[in-house]
Design a protein around this motif. Structure first.
Motif, PDB file in Angstrom:
ATOM      1  N   UNK A   1       0.817  -1.194   0.000  1.00  0.00           N
ATOM      2  CA  UNK A   1       0.000   0.000   0.000  1.00  0.00           C
ATOM      3  C   UNK A   1       0.861   1.258   0.000  1.00  0.00           C
ATOM      4  N   UNK A   2       2.000   1.232   0.671  1.00  0.00           N
ATOM      5  CA  UNK A   2       2.891   2.380   0.714  1.00  0.00           C
ATOM      6  C   UNK A   2       4.319   1.905   0.475  1.00  0.00           C
ATOM      7  N   UNK A   3       5.142   2.803  -0.008  1.00  0.00           N
ATOM      8  CA  UNK A   3       6.523   2.430  -0.309  1.00  0.00           C
ATOM      9  C   UNK A   3       7.346   2.226   0.963  1.00  0.00           C
ATOM     10  N   UNK A   4       6.921   2.837   2.070  1.00  0.00           N
ATOM     11  CA  UNK A   4       7.680   2.746   3.311  1.00  0.00           C
ATOM     12  C   UNK A   4       6.805   2.222   4.450  1.00  0.00           C
ATOM     13  N   UNK A   5       6.553   0.906   4.478  1.00  0.00           N
ATOM     14  CA  UNK A   5       5.749   0.372   5.582  1.00  0.00           C
ATOM     15  C   UNK A   5       6.613   0.176   6.819  1.00  0.00           C
ATOM     16  N   UNK A   6       5.944  -0.011   7.962  1.00  0.00           N
ATOM     17  CA  UNK A   6       6.688  -0.324   9.184  1.00  0.00           C
ATOM     18  C   UNK A   6       7.329  -1.697   9.022  1.00  0.00           C
ATOM     19  N   UNK A   7       8.461  -1.928   9.694  1.00  0.00           N
ATOM     20  CA  UNK A   7       9.189  -3.176   9.456  1.00  0.00           C
ATOM     21  C   UNK A   7       8.529  -4.439   9.992  1.00  0.00           C
ATOM     22  N   UNK A   8       7.794  -4.395  11.103  1.00  0.00           N
ATOM     23  CA  UNK A   8       7.249  -5.625  11.684  1.00  0.00           C
ATOM     24  C   UNK A   8       5.908  -6.024  11.099  1.00  0.00           C
ATOM     25  N   UNK A   9       4.947  -5.142  11.114  1.00  0.00           N
ATOM     26  CA  UNK A   9       3.601  -5.497  10.669  1.00  0.00           C
ATOM     27  C   UNK A   9       3.228  -4.873   9.331  1.00  0.00           C
ATOM     28  N   UNK A  10       4.189  -4.242   8.680  1.00  0.00           N
ATOM     29  CA  UNK A  10       3.971  -3.626   7.381  1.00  0.00           C
ATOM     30  C   UNK A  10       2.783  -2.667   7.395  1.00  0.00           C
ATOM     31  N   UNK A  11       2.708  -1.854   8.461  1.00  0.00           N
ATOM     32  CA  UNK A  11       1.653  -0.854   8.557  1.00  0.00           C
ATOM     33  C   UNK A  11       1.998   0.285   7.608  1.00  0.00           C
ATOM     34  N   UNK A  12       1.018   0.774   6.857  1.00  0.00           N
ATOM     35  CA  UNK A  12       1.313   1.857   5.910  1.00  0.00           C
ATOM     36  C   UNK A  12       1.599   3.164   6.635  1.00  0.00           C
ATOM     37  N   UNK A  13       2.687   3.805   6.263  1.00  0.00           N
ATOM     38  CA  UNK A  13       3.054   5.090   6.848  1.00  0.00           C
ATOM     39  C   UNK A  13       2.573   6.228   5.957  1.00  0.00           C
ATOM     40  N   UNK A  14       2.175   7.319   6.575  1.00  0.00           N
ATOM     41  CA  UNK A  14       1.778   8.498   5.816  1.00  0.00           C
ATOM     42  C   UNK A  14       3.031   9.195   5.299  1.00  0.00           C
ATOM     43  N   UNK A  15       2.948   9.728   4.104  1.00  0.00           N
ATOM     44  CA  UNK A  15       4.056  10.431   3.482  1.00  0.00           C
ATOM     45  C   UNK A  15       3.699  11.909   3.345  1.00  0.00           C
ATOM     46  N   UNK A  16       4.682  12.804   3.427  1.00  0.00           N
ATOM     47  CA  UNK A  16       4.384  14.234   3.250  1.00  0.00           C
ATOM     48  C   UNK A  16       3.724  14.486   1.892  1.00  0.00           C
ATOM     49  N   UNK A  17       2.671  15.268   1.898  1.00  0.00           N
ATOM     50  CA  UNK A  17       1.980  15.624   0.658  1.00  0.00           C
ATOM     51  C   UNK A  17       1.157  14.501   0.067  1.00  0.00           C
ATOM     52  N   UNK A  18       0.971  13.429   0.776  1.00  0.00           N
ATOM     53  CA  UNK A  18       0.245  12.259   0.263  1.00  0.00           C
ATOM     54  C   UNK A  18      -1.254  12.543   0.188  1.00  0.00           C
ATOM     55  N   UNK A  19      -1.866  12.159  -0.907  1.00  0.00           N
ATOM     56  CA  UNK A  19      -3.311  12.295  -1.054  1.00  0.00           C
ATOM     57  C   UNK A  19      -4.004  11.126  -0.371  1.00  0.00           C
ATOM     58  N   UNK A  85      -5.096  -9.448   5.380  1.00  0.00           N
ATOM     59  CA  UNK A  85      -4.113 -10.472   5.743  1.00  0.00           C
ATOM     60  C   UNK A  85      -2.911  -9.825   6.398  1.00  0.00           C
ATOM     61  N   UNK A  86      -2.442 -10.469   7.432  1.00  0.00           N
ATOM     62  CA  UNK A  86      -1.291  -9.984   8.163  1.00  0.00           C
ATOM     63  C   UNK A  86      -0.235 -11.075   8.145  1.00  0.00           C
ATOM     64  N   UNK A  87       0.922 -10.764   7.568  1.00  0.00           N
ATOM     65  CA  UNK A  87       2.042 -11.709   7.591  1.00  0.00           C
ATOM     66  C   UNK A  87       2.666 -11.623   8.980  1.00  0.00           C
ATOM     67  N   UNK A  88       2.669 -12.711   9.742  1.00  0.00           N
ATOM     68  CA  UNK A  88       3.151 -12.638  11.124  1.00  0.00           C
ATOM     69  C   UNK A  88       4.666 -12.472  11.190  1.00  0.00           C
ATOM     70  N   UNK A  89       5.135 -11.592  12.073  1.00  0.00           N
ATOM     71  CA  UNK A  89       6.586 -11.493  12.278  1.00  0.00           C
ATOM     72  C   UNK A  89       7.050 -12.586  13.240  1.00  0.00           C
ATOM     73  N   UNK A  90       8.314 -12.862  13.246  1.00  0.00           N
ATOM     74  CA  UNK A  90       8.904 -13.840  14.166  1.00  0.00           C
ATOM     75  C   UNK A  90       8.518 -13.491  15.602  1.00  0.00           C
ATOM     76  N   UNK A  91       8.007 -14.477  16.331  1.00  0.00           N
ATOM     77  CA  UNK A  91       7.656 -14.286  17.732  1.00  0.00           C
ATOM     78  C   UNK A  91       6.227 -13.857  17.992  1.00  0.00           C
ATOM     79  N   UNK A  92       5.431 -13.650  16.947  1.00  0.00           N
ATOM     80  CA  UNK A  92       4.037 -13.244  17.167  1.00  0.00           C
ATOM     81  C   UNK A  92       3.279 -14.372  17.852  1.00  0.00           C
ATOM     82  N   UNK A  93       2.429 -14.007  18.821  1.00  0.00           N
ATOM     83  CA  UNK A  93       1.585 -14.973  19.511  1.00  0.00           C
ATOM     84  C   UNK A  93       0.133 -14.602  19.274  1.00  0.00           C
TER      85      UNK A  93
END
Length: 167
Positions: A1-19, A85-93
């Protein structure tokens, strides 16, 4: 969804000027809802349920079909907008409701209902992996029936609790 997701859960980050920032923000909240204090109805399912309710989730099996195809071992959650869908990171319970136990994602797979090896109390390990079998007392030059009975009772309790294997 975004070019720069968070590293663990791949949450989309807001970008400056993003629509349409609300789309990215809402997607992040939906994924957080799946990931934080994760609870699933069942684990290892390969066929999506026919009539899921929003908020219900499952751990997808290794050979998913239908809407779950291509999402093996993911956490699948039903939302008002369909499957997420959420790809689980190592250690997720995750709590697995139908088996009333936890699942742990490690080394690319889910361990479901498996003891996770040890119990720590006040920083000290008090229970570790299961020990090998210990034979009941037998033989010796002096037979002490009371001591033998006590040892047998301790061994029985350890076996019943699964701490020592049965010979």
């Amino acid at each position: 969804m975004t070019a720069l997701p968070t590293p663990r859960f791949e949450l989309p980050l807001l970008q400056p000027g993003q629509a349409q920032k609300e789309m990215y923000h809402n997607e992040a909240l939906i994924r957080l809802d799946l990931a934080v204090q994760a609870t699933v109805l069942a684990a290892g399912a390969n066929i999506p349920p026919v009539d899921p309710e929003p908020g219900q989730a499952w751990i997808v099996g290794t050979a998913p079909t239908g809407d779950w195809a291509g999402h093996a071992r993911s956490v699948a959650g039903w939302t008002a907008a369909g499957w997420r869908f959420l790809a689980p990171p190592e250690g997720m319970r995750a709590w697995v409701a139908d088996s009333e136990g936890f699942a742990l994602f490690t080394e690319g797979d889910w361990l479901i209902g498996v003891s996770h090896g040890r119990l720590i109390v006040e920083g000290e390990q008090v229970v570790g992996p299961r020990a090998g079998a210990i034979e009941d007392p037998d033989g010796g030059t002096t037979v002490d029936s009371e001591a033998r009975s006590a040892i047998a009772a301790i061994l029985l309790a350890l076996r019943e609790h699964g701490l020592v294997d049965t010979p």
